[in-house]
Design an enzyme around this catalytic site. Structure first.
Site, mmCIF file in Angstrom:
data_model
loop_
_atom_site.group_PDB
_atom_site.id
_atom_site.type_symbol
_atom_site.label_atom_id
_atom_site.label_comp_id
_atom_site.label_asym_id
_atom_site.label_seq_id
_atom_site.Cartn_x
_atom_site.Cartn_y
_atom_site.Cartn_z
ATOM 1 N N GLY A 260 0.814 -1.196 0.000
ATOM 2 C CA GLY A 260 0.000 0.000 0.000
ATOM 3 C C GLY A 260 0.851 1.251 0.000
ATOM 4 O O GLY A 260 1.708 1.421 0.855
ATOM 5 N N CYS A 261 0.646 2.123 -0.956
ATOM 6 C CA CYS A 261 1.373 3.396 -1.017
ATOM 7 C C CYS A 261 0.359 4.498 -1.296
ATOM 8 O O CYS A 261 -0.795 4.238 -1.593
ATOM 9 C CB CYS A 261 2.433 3.377 -2.117
ATOM 10 S SG CYS A 261 3.610 2.001 -2.013
ATOM 11 N N THR A 262 0.797 5.751 -1.195
ATOM 12 C CA THR A 262 -0.039 6.889 -1.561
ATOM 13 C C THR A 262 0.822 7.886 -2.328
ATOM 14 O O THR A 262 1.928 8.215 -1.886
ATOM 15 C CB THR A 262 -0.646 7.577 -0.318
ATOM 16 O OG1 THR A 262 -1.273 6.599 0.510
ATOM 17 C CG2 THR A 262 -1.659 8.626 -0.734
#
Length: 502
Positions: A2-4
């Site tokens: 999960g990244c943003t």
């Protein structure tokens, strides 16, 4: 993983820079120690083999120098993640994305197929390598591109040739443009130029929400794609539009229940902060909510966006809402309902800034932070250098407070457990460290006037001195913050017992 990601066009940023920023998050329960380094042409491989997929690729013989944020432990490969090359082109890879069954059925991911049996015996089936992925992208592309557009085209060609084993979004930027590429199935891809006056929000979900296929397969002014994309769409009935305007989210992406918990709330929070007066959020039943599928890919912000805005947003945990895990309002269920942007398992944050008002020799700055963003500090580093400061590059698998990664990780773990008692320490630490960073950049930019742009060694000496100065200042602030947080946490231990009445 999960990244943003946040992308900021040059007319939407506070100083006219193009800005590409992304949290690199590790899988749940795993923490990946990170470092920042300079890769010299002589250190760049001429034949590259992926650790995860075993694919082998011959590389050009003329790589440029570039910065990178690789893993400190190489058991799963390099994972260079984010960097800027000597042509002042930046790359961030990757934002893990979602897809749907129609796409993956039409163009399956290219996964490693292990060998079966024993060589020389009946029934032996040799290994079939997989495609390329997040482990590989920066190493395969960044040293060989002179513009953001070139980055899209080089990676696109590699994807068409070798395929990929995962869905990813990749950002490229130069002084004029930002381009965003999304993989579509095993071999296909789309890309869009980020308009200059907008910002883009990207959680772990295919994001581009409009696409000009004619431009992509024609002039390619604002859109690019794999050459057979129209045939791929038509043959597999992927275009779900009723009016003939292709929406890539509908064609290639997902709208799952998991997205409404894990992905869309992050985009909602960022957009709500950068466009607080939009009618989209107003009223008892607002048009856009944390679980809305139609949050726009890009928006024009209400004011220009700063480095501090980006750090705040990529550290955020739904502050001011009932969804904040540290909140004292709302129910326990509400506080754990949505996945925040600022989580425990951040590996690193890279903010890649290309400044148009500076000469090419000092144009690029790579801001770095390690570990959990709500508790860490962002440090600016010039990339036109021959080495990075030890404090940010010496990370190993051993816990060591002489390492910025490990010091940041320790502060986060201690402060999270005593959030309300330590948050003032964290706020003061972040402001002091980041103010010192801006001051260093201002001083070093001024000193650059005394160095001849033609004298590469003199330029690098000035920039390396600036990097070393800020690393030492930030180390002082980090040590002090760790000392304070440790004291507060120690006094808050459950086995404390007061014999003294004083």
């Amino acid at each position: 993983m999960g990244c943003t990601t946040i992308l900021v066009g040059k007319n939407a940023s506070y100083d006219g820079s193009t800005i590409v920023a992304r949290n690199e998050d590790s899988p749940t329960g795993i923490f990946n120690p990170k470092r920042v380094v300079i890769v010299h042409p002589e250190d760049q491989p001429r034949t590259y083999t992926s650790v995860l997929s075993h694919v082998t690729i011959d590389l050009p013989d003329d790589p440029m120098r570039y910065s990178a944020a690789p893993n400190a432990l190489l058991d799963k490969g390099l994972w260079a993640q984010a960097g800027i090359n000597s042509a002042n082109v930046a790359m961030s890879a990757t934002e893990t994305l979602t897809s749907n069954e129609r796409v993956l059925g039409a163009d399956p991911l290219v996964e490693l197929q292990p060998a079966q049996g024993t060589p020389g015996e009946d029934g032996y089936v040799p290994e079939v390598p997989g495609g390329i992925g997040e482990e590989d992208f920066v190493t395969l592309v960044l040293p060989y591109i002179n513009s953001a557009r070139e980055g899209v085209l080089r990676l696109g060609a590699l994807l068409e040739q070798h395929g990929t084993y995962e869905m990813n979004g990749i950002a490229f930027s130069d002084v004029d443009e930002i381009w965003w590429l999304e993989t579509v199935g095993g071999h296909h891809w789309i890309a869009r130029r980020v308009p200059d006056d907008v910002y883009v929000t990207m959680p772990n979900q295919l994001g581009i929400d409009e696409f000009d296929l004619d431009d992509a397969l024609g002039e390619g002014r604002n859109f690019l794609a794999s050459a057979d994309l129209k045939t791929f769409i038509d043959d597999n009935f992927l275009d779900l539009s009723r009016g003939g305007n292709l929406n890539p989210r509908d064609a290639f992406g997902s709208h799952s229940d998991a997205d409404h918990v894990y992905n869309t709330p992050r985009a909602w929070f960022i957009q709500k902060k950068l466009n607080p007066n939009s009618p989209d959020w107003q009223g008892a039943d607002p048009r856009l909510k944390p679980d809305s599928d139609n949050l726009p890919w890009c928006r024009v912000p209400e004011r220009k966006i700063t480095i501090e805005d980006i750090k705040y947003l990529l550290s955020s945990h739904f502050q001011g809402t009932v969804y904040d895990p540290y909140s004292t309002v709302g129910t326990e269920e509400e506080r754990s309902l949505f996945r925040p942007i600022g989580v425990n398992r951040h590996s690193q944050l890279a903010v890649l800034q290309i400044r148009p008002y500076r000469p090419e020799s000092s144009r690029a700055v790579q801001w770095m932070a390690y570990a959990s963003n709500p508790f860490n500090a962002l440090v600016p580093l010039y990339t036109n250098v021959s080495k990075m400061p030890d404090y940010l590059s010496n990370t190993t698998g051993r816990v060591d407070t002489d390492s910025f990664y490990w010091a940041s990780r320790l502060i986060a773990a201690l402060a999270d457990a005593h959030y309300f008692e330590t948050i003032n320490v964290i706020d003061e630490y972040q402001q002091a460290a980041q103010a010192a960073g801006h001051a260093m950049v201002k001083r070093t930019d001024a000193l650059m006037a005394e160095a001849s742009a033609e004298d590469e060694q003199a330029v690098q000496k000035v920039l390396e001195a600036g990097n070393e100065e800020i690393s030492q200042v930030v180390r002082t602030h980090t040590d002090a913050a760790l000392d304070s947080v440790l004291l507060i946490s120690s006094n808050g231990m459950r086995n404390g017992f007061k014999r003294s009445v004083k």
